[in-house]
Design an enzyme around this catalytic site. Structure first.
Site: not given
Length: 438
Positions: A70, A362, A383
């Site tokens: 991520c 994250h 995202n």
């Protein structure tokens, strides 16, 4: 008083539960629907409409799939947004696989160097035990991505597309961890046997060559040159031949990672200080991790200023807290778990960090914010989990969620307030590898 749970205790607990019939109905709701769904607060959803007063145009979201990349996706997303705007190609995507390859190679090199540096320490020592506990992973920090890109450049997705292993990293990670642990033990044995520094470095180079081979098998070999060819959103054809990854970054991106800083809100650490994490600075001559720890309002102010200037914002967070993955909602107001169980389940942000209830798990990208009287109400989040969740992969985040679960924003130094700018000259306070910010 005994320390054991007695039969009398169990009978008392049962009697207390049975005394309130409503609890049976609540229990059935939780048993049949799960804790998250049963705790949803429908009324809170009314405040999470997906309309934002400041919103940066973006294209399709990326998908890290079954990987922990991520941090790299979020960094490359901020770069691709600039490319998309400048060259009128909204769905342009950079190769995450390309930088992932070198990420793993650099981590292996750092592991070997740390093994040699600690060769005389016992394996049971905390530092050495921590080193061998996690010799490899696909996680990382923004500064790691900055260092990787500065050293190796970037390439378009087509120049080094995803493979089975880049999208699903558990198999190659398992093999790499086994190899690194074995090599680490052999390096310690060689050092104990009196091998010279030159001999130990040669041994390390042999091991790195084997790691390189494993990475090529898993991810493919990174291109030395490539052709950039695309049709922009106006269907105009563009082509540039024989670019290197470094020349592509230099020629097509107006980006200086030294212009950016990591503003951090970690209240389990003293505010007004700058912290480093040398255990994760695995590119030796690259940018180093620096957390400028300050109050949450400073993070919001700088992020809003950057969005107002038309640039998206990388941010580190604890995404699995108060999350509805399918609807794409990040909001503690949307989940009433304390009310559901009749048990107080709140901790302060500092206590969550110091008790390991929370952490920076994250990274995503801020692409919009909704302001009312110059104050943020909610945020639009890009995202990297694909288009099948949320609103085509985009999430809405309440401002309360920002307060509770956002720990880092990467912003230009130009958007700092004077109090944070003054912190940049402070020496870094180095943190241990097991710190809550690691």
């Amino acid at each position: 008083m005994t320390k054991d749970i007695s039969t009398a205790d169990l009978a008392k607990f049962h009697k207390m539960f049975a005394a309130q019939p409503l609890q049976q109905a609540i229990a059935r709701a939780v048993q049949n629907n799960g804790v998250t769904a049963a705790s949803e607060n429908y009324a809170a959803k009314r405040q999470l409409e997906r309309v934002f007063s400041i919103e940066i145009p973006t294209g399709k979201v990326t998908n890290q799939k079954k990987s922990g990349r991520c941090w790299l996706f979020a960094t490359l997303n901020t770069l691709r947004h600039q490319f998309a705007k400048r060259y009128h190609f909204k769905d342009f995507e950079l190769s995450q696989n390309y930088n992932s390859f070198f990420d793993r190679l650099e981590k292996a090199n750092q592991f070997y160097e740390r093994v040699l540096a600690t060769a005389e320490q016992p394996l049971t020592g905390r530092l050495t035990a921590d080193l061998f506990a996690a010799p490899d992973s696909d996680g990382g920090q923004w500064a790691n991505a900055a260092a990787l890109i500065a050293k190796y450049g970037v390439v378009p997705q087509a120049a080094m597309p995803e493979t089975y292993n880049s999208s699903k990293t558990d198999e190659i990670s398992e093999s790499l961890m086994l190899k690194l642990r074995k090599d680490g033990l052999l390096l310690r044995q060689a050092a104990a046997a009196g091998k010279t520094a030159a001999q130990l470095q040669q041994l390390k180079q042999n091991y790195l060559a084997e790691v390189y081979r494993m990475l090529v098998y898993a991810f493919g070999e990174p291109p030395l040159t490539f052709d950039l060819a695309y049709r922009d959103d106006d269907k105009k054809y563009h082509v540039k031949r024989q670019l290197t990854p470094q020349s592509f970054f230099a020629d097509y991106f107006d980006w200086d990672f030294n212009d950016y800083v990591c503003l951090t809100n970690a209240p389990d650490h003293e505010l007004g200080k700058v912290y480093g994490l040398p255990s994760q600075d695995y590119i030796f001559n690259g940018q180093k991790i620096a957390f400028v720890n300050t109050d949450i309002s400073a993070l919001k102010s700088a992020a809003i200023a950057q969005l107002q200037a038309g640039e998206t914002v990388w941010f580190g967070n604890d995404v699995l807290k108060d999350l509805d993955r399918q609807q794409g909602i990040l909001a503690p107001e949307f989940f009433s778990k304390s009310e559901l169980f009749g048990v107080e389940l709140q901790l302060s942000k500092a206590d969550r960090l110091r008790s390991h209830e929370a952490g920076v798990s994250h990274a995503m990208t801020l692409v919009g914010v909704d302001l009312a009287a110059d104050q943020p109400r909610k945020w639009k989040v890009e995202n990297s989990w694909g288009e099948k969740i949320g609103d085509d992969g985009y999430f809405v985040m309440s401002d309360q969620w920002f307060d509770d679960y956002v720990y880092e924003v990467i912003v230009k130094k130009a958007y700092l307030q004077p109090a944070q700018t003054a912190l940049l000259d402070q020496p870094r306070i180095d943190l241990e590898p097991w710190d809550s910010l690691a």
